[in-house]
Design a protein around this motif. Sequence first.
Motif, PDB file in Angstrom:
ATOM      1  N   LEU A   1       0.836  -1.206   0.000  1.00  0.00           N
ATOM      2  CA  LEU A   1       0.000   0.000   0.000  1.00  0.00           C
ATOM      3  C   LEU A   1       0.871   1.256   0.000  1.00  0.00           C
ATOM      4  N   GLY A   2       1.943   1.230   0.757  1.00  0.00           N
ATOM      5  CA  GLY A   2       2.878   2.356   0.770  1.00  0.00           C
ATOM      6  C   GLY A   2       3.460   2.615  -0.605  1.00  0.00           C
ATOM      7  N   ARG A   3       3.827   1.536  -1.326  1.00  0.00           N
ATOM      8  CA  ARG A   3       4.324   1.697  -2.703  1.00  0.00           C
ATOM      9  C   ARG A   3       3.271   2.304  -3.609  1.00  0.00           C
ATOM     10  N   ARG A   4       2.012   2.094  -3.272  1.00  0.00           N
ATOM     11  CA  ARG A   4       0.907   2.635  -4.075  1.00  0.00           C
ATOM     12  C   ARG A   4       0.481   4.025  -3.620  1.00  0.00           C
ATOM     13  N   GLY A   5       1.250   4.611  -2.724  1.00  0.00           N
ATOM     14  CA  GLY A   5       0.995   5.986  -2.310  1.00  0.00           C
ATOM     15  C   GLY A   5       0.140   6.170  -1.078  1.00  0.00           C
ATOM     16  N   VAL A   6      -0.207   5.083  -0.402  1.00  0.00           N
ATOM     17  CA  VAL A   6      -1.035   5.168   0.800  1.00  0.00           C
ATOM     18  C   VAL A   6      -0.151   5.519   1.995  1.00  0.00           C
ATOM     19  N   SER A   7      -0.621   6.463   2.815  1.00  0.00           N
ATOM     20  CA  SER A   7       0.081   6.758   4.066  1.00  0.00           C
ATOM     21  C   SER A   7      -0.793   6.282   5.221  1.00  0.00           C
ATOM     22  N   PHE A   8      -0.151   5.938   6.311  1.00  0.00           N
ATOM     23  CA  PHE A   8      -0.850   5.331   7.428  1.00  0.00           C
ATOM     24  C   PHE A   8      -1.046   6.322   8.563  1.00  0.00           C
ATOM     25  N   GLU A   9      -2.191   6.178   9.209  1.00  0.00           N
ATOM     26  CA  GLU A   9      -2.589   7.065  10.295  1.00  0.00           C
ATOM     27  C   GLU A   9      -1.950   6.624  11.599  1.00  0.00           C
ATOM     28  N   ARG A  10      -1.701   7.589  12.447  1.00  0.00           N
ATOM     29  CA  ARG A  10      -1.218   7.307  13.799  1.00  0.00           C
ATOM     30  C   ARG A  10      -2.130   8.055  14.765  1.00  0.00           C
ATOM     31  N   TYR A  11      -2.527   7.360  15.808  1.00  0.00           N
ATOM     32  CA  TYR A  11      -3.478   7.918  16.755  1.00  0.00           C
ATOM     33  C   TYR A  11      -2.849   8.011  18.141  1.00  0.00           C
ATOM     34  N   PRO A  12      -3.163   9.074  18.884  1.00  0.00           N
ATOM     35  CA  PRO A  12      -2.631   9.225  20.244  1.00  0.00           C
ATOM     36  C   PRO A  12      -2.980   7.999  21.099  1.00  0.00           C
ATOM     37  N   GLY A  13      -1.987   7.537  21.839  1.00  0.00           N
ATOM     38  CA  GLY A  13      -2.197   6.404  22.724  1.00  0.00           C
ATOM     39  C   GLY A  13      -2.171   5.060  22.020  1.00  0.00           C
ATOM     40  N   MET A  14      -1.975   5.060  20.713  1.00  0.00           N
ATOM     41  CA  MET A  14      -1.937   3.822  19.927  1.00  0.00           C
ATOM     42  C   MET A  14      -0.587   3.794  19.208  1.00  0.00           C
ATOM     43  N   ASP A  15       0.465   3.537  19.957  1.00  0.00           N
ATOM     44  CA  ASP A  15       1.815   3.619  19.410  1.00  0.00           C
ATOM     45  C   ASP A  15       2.043   2.582  18.325  1.00  0.00           C
ATOM     46  N   ALA A  16       2.296   3.079  17.131  1.00  0.00           N
ATOM     47  CA  ALA A  16       2.543   2.220  15.971  1.00  0.00           C
ATOM     48  C   ALA A  16       4.043   2.144  15.710  1.00  0.00           C
ATOM     49  N   ASP A  17       4.451   1.097  15.000  1.00  0.00           N
ATOM     50  CA  ASP A  17       5.856   0.961  14.642  1.00  0.00           C
ATOM     51  C   ASP A  17       6.181   1.868  13.449  1.00  0.00           C
ATOM     52  N   ASP A  18       7.389   1.747  12.920  1.00  0.00           N
ATOM     53  CA  ASP A  18       7.828   2.609  11.818  1.00  0.00           C
ATOM     54  C   ASP A  18       6.955   2.470  10.572  1.00  0.00           C
ATOM     55  N   ARG A  19       6.360   1.315  10.387  1.00  0.00           N
ATOM     56  CA  ARG A  19       5.492   1.094   9.224  1.00  0.00           C
ATOM     57  C   ARG A  19       4.082   1.659   9.443  1.00  0.00           C
ATOM     58  N   GLY A  20       3.728   1.933  10.695  1.00  0.00           N
ATOM     59  CA  GLY A  20       2.374   2.392  11.006  1.00  0.00           C
ATOM     60  C   GLY A  20       1.490   1.275  11.529  1.00  0.00           C
ATOM     61  N   ILE A  21       2.098   0.174  11.952  1.00  0.00           N
ATOM     62  CA  ILE A  21       1.343  -0.980  12.443  1.00  0.00           C
ATOM     63  C   ILE A  21       1.259  -0.926  13.966  1.00  0.00           C
ATOM     64  N   PHE A  22       0.050  -0.983  14.486  1.00  0.00           N
ATOM     65  CA  PHE A  22      -0.195  -1.027  15.922  1.00  0.00           C
ATOM     66  C   PHE A  22      -0.231  -2.495  16.328  1.00  0.00           C
ATOM     67  N   ARG A  23       0.621  -2.876  17.274  1.00  0.00           N
ATOM     68  CA  ARG A  23       0.770  -4.285  17.644  1.00  0.00           C
ATOM     69  C   ARG A  23       0.484  -4.571  19.122  1.00  0.00           C
ATOM     70  N   ALA A  24       0.066  -3.580  19.891  1.00  0.00           N
ATOM     71  CA  ALA A  24      -0.008  -3.739  21.344  1.00  0.00           C
ATOM     72  C   ALA A  24      -1.160  -4.608  21.836  1.00  0.00           C
ATOM     73  N   ALA A  25      -2.319  -4.546  21.207  1.00  0.00           N
ATOM     74  CA  ALA A  25      -3.474  -5.290  21.698  1.00  0.00           C
ATOM     75  C   ALA A  25      -4.333  -5.725  20.516  1.00  0.00           C
ATOM     76  N   GLY A  26      -4.979  -6.872  20.661  1.00  0.00           N
ATOM     77  CA  GLY A  26      -5.837  -7.356  19.584  1.00  0.00           C
ATOM     78  C   GLY A  26      -5.031  -7.737  18.360  1.00  0.00           C
ATOM     79  N   PRO A  27      -5.684  -7.728  17.197  1.00  0.00           N
ATOM     80  CA  PRO A  27      -4.939  -8.056  15.977  1.00  0.00           C
ATOM     81  C   PRO A  27      -3.960  -6.940  15.643  1.00  0.00           C
ATOM     82  N   TYR A  28      -2.924  -7.263  14.892  1.00  0.00           N
ATOM     83  CA  TYR A  28      -2.059  -6.219  14.353  1.00  0.00           C
ATOM     84  C   TYR A  28      -2.914  -5.423  13.377  1.00  0.00           C
ATOM     85  N   ILE A  29      -2.791  -4.095  13.400  1.00  0.00           N
ATOM     86  CA  ILE A  29      -3.672  -3.269  12.573  1.00  0.00           C
ATOM     87  C   ILE A  29      -2.952  -2.003  12.121  1.00  0.00           C
TER      88      ILE A  29
END
Length: 123
Positions: free
Chosen positions: A78-106
């Motif tokens: 998706l990044g190669r296709r020009g999509v940028s990923f959202e980051r939300y307060p309190g939901m610390d995502a990794d460098d790719r924009g993936i939140f891994r702390a709870a539930g499914p990776y998203i």
Amino acid sequence: MFGNSKAFSGFAVDDTDKARRFYTETLGLDVSEEHGLLRLNLADSTHVLVYPKPGHVPATFTVLNFPVDDIEAAVDELGRRGVSFERYPGMDADDRGIFRAAGPYIAWFKDPAGNVFSVLQDR
């Protein structure tokens, strides 16, 4: 009463032409159009209605989730296709924009109308 109904979901956009291009060219979805309405034709005969709405205000929640087997590969593509990923307060995502702390990776991203979508992977 509706137990056997073939119900479907829907959401609004401010520009169906931009939305159609994004859904087909960027996301690779099968999209049909009739009477100015878009229909996302997903797996297992699932359909999502996308309709124009003057004065559209995007929802503040995720309107469509795409389960994937490999979230890192999906985010990278998706990044190669020009999509940028959202980051939300309190939901610390990794460098790719993936939140891994709870539930499914998203990882969340927006369509051209500002609607929030996600890719997610069960752990």
